[in-house]
Design a protein around this motif. Structure first.
Motif, PDB file in Angstrom:
ATOM      1  N   LYS A   9      90.965  57.768   5.085  1.00 14.25           N
ATOM      2  CA  LYS A   9      91.298  58.841   4.157  1.00 14.25           C
ATOM      3  C   LYS A   9      90.577  60.151   4.441  1.00 14.25           C
ATOM      4  CE  LYS A   9      92.096  55.547   0.467  1.00 14.25           C
ATOM      5  NZ  LYS A   9      91.629  55.037  -0.804  1.00 14.25           N
ATOM      6  N   TYR A  10      89.754  60.212   5.481  1.00 16.63           N
ATOM      7  CA  TYR A  10      89.032  61.451   5.694  1.00 16.63           C
ATOM      8  C   TYR A  10      89.181  61.983   7.113  1.00 16.63           C
ATOM      9  CZ  TYR A  10      85.229  58.846   7.984  1.00 16.63           C
ATOM     10  OH  TYR A  10      84.489  58.073   8.825  1.00 16.63           O
ATOM     11  N   LEU A  11      88.964  63.283   7.235  1.00 15.95           N
ATOM     12  CA  LEU A  11      88.981  63.991   8.505  1.00 15.95           C
ATOM     13  C   LEU A  11      87.671  64.754   8.605  1.00 15.95           C
ATOM     14  CD1 LEU A  11      90.372  65.394  11.023  1.00 15.95           C
ATOM     15  CD2 LEU A  11      91.155  67.105   9.392  1.00 15.95           C
ATOM     16  N   THR A  12      86.965  64.587   9.693  1.00 15.31           N
ATOM     17  CA  THR A  12      85.741  65.332   9.942  1.00 15.31           C
ATOM     18  C   THR A  12      85.902  66.056  11.266  1.00 15.31           C
ATOM     19  OG1 THR A  12      84.477  63.579   8.854  1.00 15.31           O
ATOM     20  CG2 THR A  12      83.224  65.181  10.128  1.00 15.31           C
ATOM     21  N   VAL A  13      85.598  67.333  11.286  1.00 12.59           N
ATOM     22  CA  VAL A  13      85.702  68.137  12.500  1.00 12.59           C
ATOM     23  C   VAL A  13      84.346  68.786  12.744  1.00 12.59           C
ATOM     24  CG1 VAL A  13      86.886  70.039  13.646  1.00 12.59           C
ATOM     25  CG2 VAL A  13      88.143  68.609  12.023  1.00 12.59           C
ATOM     26  N   PHE A  14      83.826  68.659  13.967  1.00 12.67           N
ATOM     27  CA  PHE A  14      82.540  69.244  14.324  1.00 12.67           C
ATOM     28  C   PHE A  14      82.473  69.441  15.828  1.00 12.67           C
ATOM     29  CE2 PHE A  14      82.210  64.656  13.955  1.00 12.67           C
ATOM     30  CZ  PHE A  14      81.610  64.264  15.147  1.00 12.67           C
ATOM     31  N   THR A  15      81.481  70.184  16.265  1.00 13.65           N
ATOM     32  CA  THR A  15      81.173  70.265  17.689  1.00 13.65           C
ATOM     33  C   THR A  15      79.920  69.428  17.912  1.00 13.65           C
ATOM     34  OG1 THR A  15      79.828  72.247  17.401  1.00 13.65           O
ATOM     35  CG2 THR A  15      82.152  72.575  17.978  1.00 13.65           C
ATOM     36  N   PHE A  16      79.681  69.027  19.130  1.00 13.11           N
ATOM     37  CA  PHE A  16      78.530  68.176  19.409  1.00 13.11           C
ATOM     38  C   PHE A  16      77.231  68.973  19.447  1.00 13.11           C
ATOM     39  CE2 PHE A  16      75.785  65.899  22.529  1.00 13.11           C
ATOM     40  CZ  PHE A  16      75.464  64.833  21.701  1.00 13.11           C
ATOM     41  N   LEU A  17      77.262  70.177  19.956  1.00  9.65           N
ATOM     42  CA  LEU A  17      76.071  71.017  20.021  1.00  9.65           C
ATOM     43  C   LEU A  17      76.247  72.260  19.161  1.00  9.65           C
ATOM     44  CD1 LEU A  17      75.201  71.080  23.843  1.00  9.65           C
ATOM     45  CD2 LEU A  17      74.112  69.720  22.054  1.00  9.65           C
ATOM     46  N   SER A  18      75.142  72.708  18.571  1.00  6.39           N
ATOM     47  CA  SER A  18      75.184  73.979  17.867  1.00  6.39           C
ATOM     48  C   SER A  18      74.531  75.077  18.687  1.00  6.39           C
ATOM     49  CB  SER A  18      74.527  73.868  16.490  1.00  6.39           C
ATOM     50  OG  SER A  18      73.225  73.367  16.595  1.00  6.39           O
ATOM     51  N   GLN A  19      73.664  74.701  19.630  1.00 10.01           N
ATOM     52  CA  GLN A  19      73.068  75.692  20.527  1.00 10.01           C
ATOM     53  C   GLN A  19      72.421  75.003  21.709  1.00 10.01           C
ATOM     54  OE1 GLN A  19      70.061  77.572  18.014  1.00 10.01           O
ATOM     55  NE2 GLN A  19      68.464  76.527  19.161  1.00 10.01           N
ATOM     56  N   TYR A  20      72.218  75.791  22.769  1.00 20.25           N
ATOM     57  CA  TYR A  20      71.440  75.326  23.914  1.00 20.25           C
ATOM     58  C   TYR A  20      70.740  76.515  24.546  1.00 20.25           C
ATOM     59  CZ  TYR A  20      75.195  77.009  27.003  1.00 20.25           C
ATOM     60  OH  TYR A  20      76.121  77.776  27.654  1.00 20.25           O
ATOM     61  N   GLU A  21      69.655  76.218  25.217  1.00 22.58           N
ATOM     62  CA  GLU A  21      68.889  77.231  25.927  1.00 22.58           C
ATOM     63  C   GLU A  21      68.343  76.574  27.192  1.00 22.58           C
ATOM     64  OE1 GLU A  21      65.309  80.434  25.014  1.00 22.58           O
ATOM     65  OE2 GLU A  21      65.661  78.798  23.613  1.00 22.58           O
ATOM     66  N   ILE A  22      68.462  77.261  28.297  1.00 24.28           N
ATOM     67  CA  ILE A  22      67.965  76.746  29.572  1.00 24.28           C
ATOM     68  C   ILE A  22      66.734  77.551  29.951  1.00 24.28           C
ATOM     69  CG2 ILE A  22      68.487  76.359  32.007  1.00 24.28           C
ATOM     70  CD1 ILE A  22      71.473  76.245  31.182  1.00 24.28           C
ATOM     71  N   LYS A  23      65.605  76.852  30.112  1.00 25.80           N
ATOM     72  CA  LYS A  23      64.345  77.487  30.511  1.00 25.80           C
ATOM     73  C   LYS A  23      63.727  76.657  31.621  1.00 25.80           C
ATOM     74  CE  LYS A  23      62.837  79.366  26.073  1.00 25.80           C
ATOM     75  NZ  LYS A  23      61.790  79.255  25.048  1.00 25.80           N
ATOM     76  N   GLU A  24      63.560  77.280  32.743  1.00 23.03           N
ATOM     77  CA  GLU A  24      62.953  76.643  33.901  1.00 23.03           C
ATOM     78  C   GLU A  24      63.600  75.306  34.218  1.00 23.03           C
ATOM     79  OE1 GLU A  24      58.693  76.761  33.613  1.00 23.03           O
ATOM     80  OE2 GLU A  24      58.728  78.879  33.058  1.00 23.03           O
ATOM     81  N   LYS A  25      62.920  74.198  34.007  1.00 23.28           N
ATOM     82  CA  LYS A  25      63.443  72.888  34.393  1.00 23.28           C
ATOM     83  C   LYS A  25      63.950  72.065  33.216  1.00 23.28           C
ATOM     84  CE  LYS A  25      60.490  72.661  38.424  1.00 23.28           C
ATOM     85  NZ  LYS A  25      59.582  71.882  39.228  1.00 23.28           N
ATOM     86  N   LYS A  26      64.088  72.709  32.050  1.00 19.53           N
ATOM     87  CA  LYS A  26      64.511  71.980  30.855  1.00 19.53           C
ATOM     88  C   LYS A  26      65.671  72.672  30.158  1.00 19.53           C
ATOM     89  CE  LYS A  26      60.310  69.575  29.620  1.00 19.53           C
ATOM     90  NZ  LYS A  26      59.483  69.136  28.519  1.00 19.53           N
ATOM     91  N   ILE A  27      66.407  71.854  29.420  1.00 13.49           N
ATOM     92  CA  ILE A  27      67.466  72.365  28.549  1.00 13.49           C
ATOM     93  C   ILE A  27      67.038  72.024  27.126  1.00 13.49           C
ATOM     94  CG2 ILE A  27      69.901  72.282  27.935  1.00 13.49           C
ATOM     95  CD1 ILE A  27      70.397  71.037  30.733  1.00 13.49           C
ATOM     96  N   TYR A  28      67.028  73.023  26.270  1.00 10.96           N
ATOM     97  CA  TYR A  28      66.692  72.834  24.864  1.00 10.96           C
ATOM     98  C   TYR A  28      67.993  72.831  24.083  1.00 10.96           C
ATOM     99  CZ  TYR A  28      61.993  73.709  26.465  1.00 10.96           C
ATOM    100  OH  TYR A  28      60.804  73.613  27.142  1.00 10.96           O
ATOM    101  N   LEU A  29      68.201  71.775  23.316  1.00 12.66           N
ATOM    102  CA  LEU A  29      69.480  71.552  22.647  1.00 12.66           C
ATOM    103  C   LEU A  29      69.274  71.321  21.158  1.00 12.66           C
ATOM    104  CD1 LEU A  29      70.211  68.923  25.297  1.00 12.66           C
ATOM    105  CD2 LEU A  29      71.667  70.908  25.101  1.00 12.66           C
ATOM    106  N   GLU A  30      70.314  71.668  20.402  1.00 15.44           N
ATOM    107  CA  GLU A  30      70.319  71.352  18.980  1.00 15.44           C
ATOM    108  C   GLU A  30      71.719  70.897  18.599  1.00 15.44           C
ATOM    109  OE1 GLU A  30      68.773  73.211  14.821  1.00 15.44           O
ATOM    110  OE2 GLU A  30      69.810  74.588  16.173  1.00 15.44           O
ATOM    111  N   CYS A  31      71.778  69.826  17.840  1.00 17.59           N
ATOM    112  CA  CYS A  31      73.048  69.315  17.325  1.00 17.59           C
ATOM    113  C   CYS A  31      73.198  69.766  15.881  1.00 17.59           C
ATOM    114  CB  CYS A  31      73.074  67.785  17.381  1.00 17.59           C
ATOM    115  SG  CYS A  31      73.021  67.117  19.053  1.00 17.59           S
ATOM    116  N   PRO A  32      74.433  70.011  15.441  1.00 16.03           N
ATOM    117  CA  PRO A  32      74.641  70.371  14.031  1.00 16.03           C
ATOM    118  C   PRO A  32      74.276  69.216  13.101  1.00 16.03           C
ATOM    119  CG  PRO A  32      76.743  70.286  15.220  1.00 16.03           C
ATOM    120  CD  PRO A  32      75.667  69.981  16.199  1.00 16.03           C
ATOM    121  N   SER A  33      74.108  69.529  11.832  1.00 19.81           N
ATOM    122  CA  SER A  33      73.657  68.524  10.857  1.00 19.81           C
ATOM    123  C   SER A  33      74.577  67.308  10.798  1.00 19.81           C
ATOM    124  CB  SER A  33      73.496  69.150   9.475  1.00 19.81           C
ATOM    125  OG  SER A  33      74.731  69.657   9.025  1.00 19.81           O
ATOM    126  N   THR A  34      75.879  67.498  10.935  1.00 21.32           N
ATOM    127  CA  THR A  34      76.820  66.371  10.907  1.00 21.32           C
ATOM    128  C   THR A  34      76.497  65.369  12.015  1.00 21.32           C
ATOM    129  OG1 THR A  34      78.565  67.784  10.040  1.00 21.32           O
ATOM    130  CG2 THR A  34      79.260  65.729  11.069  1.00 21.32           C
TER     131      THR A  34
END
Length: 181
Positions: free
Chosen positions: A91-116
């Protein structure tokens, strides 16, 4: 098998209809790798929402060659940031993206996922346990998706219409259905 080698993938995510994330094997592999790292981070119940991964680990898991790994990373992160994931369950539909942001610094990727996504990763009652070490051994996006579906149904034969199966795996109309059955 240690817990480190298992990816607990949300059953709804396994059964989503084809989107840009599962359009390429490298995207599926990157998605699964980042999903595993995000899951480990968000299960720790800390207040931070940004986690990091080593670029070299992502490249190694995805099997990218040195010529194209920079563009593969940028394209993958862009797709994970912009592709809608639509979960239709009863009975439900949920729509979201997997990432809300990313940043690449030197040898790492910094990621954040949305609250969902963070909430889905913290819950562990509707997941399929996938052998993480096997995921990057598949040679096609179709075989990887079929592995996930088969594991989702505990190796029993799932009853799915050919149309729904085609939508989930994304196999083209040029394939003969008798090849798929």
């Amino acid at each position: 098998m240690s817990l480190k080698e298992i990816l607990y993938k949300d059953n709804d995510i396994i059964m989503i209809e084809e989107n840009e994330i599962n359009s390429l094997l490298s995207l599926q592999l990157a998605f699964n790798y980042i999903l595993k790292e995000a899951q480990a981070f968000y299960k720790m119940e800390n207040t931070e929402t940004v986690f990091s991964i080593e670029i070299s680990s992502l490249i190694k898991f995805c099997g990218s060659n040195k010529k194209d790994h920079n563009s593969m990373i940028i394209n993958t992160l862009r797709k994970l940031l912009t592709t809608e994931i639509k979960v239709v369950n009863g009975k439900y539909l949920t729509v979201f993206t997997f990432l809300s942001q990313y940043e690449i610094k030197e040898k790492k990727i910094y990621l954040e996922c949305p609250s969902t996504v963070r909430e889905r990763l913290r819950k562990s009652n509707y997941y399929t346990a996938l052998n993480f070490d096997l995921l990057n051994l598949f040679k096609s996006k179709y075989s990887l998706k079929i592995y996930e579906i088969v594991k989702r149904y505990n190796f029993s034969t799932p009853k799915i219409s050919i149309d729904k199966f085609q939508k989930i795996t994304g196999y083209p109309n040029s394939y003969k259905n008798n090849d798929i059955t």
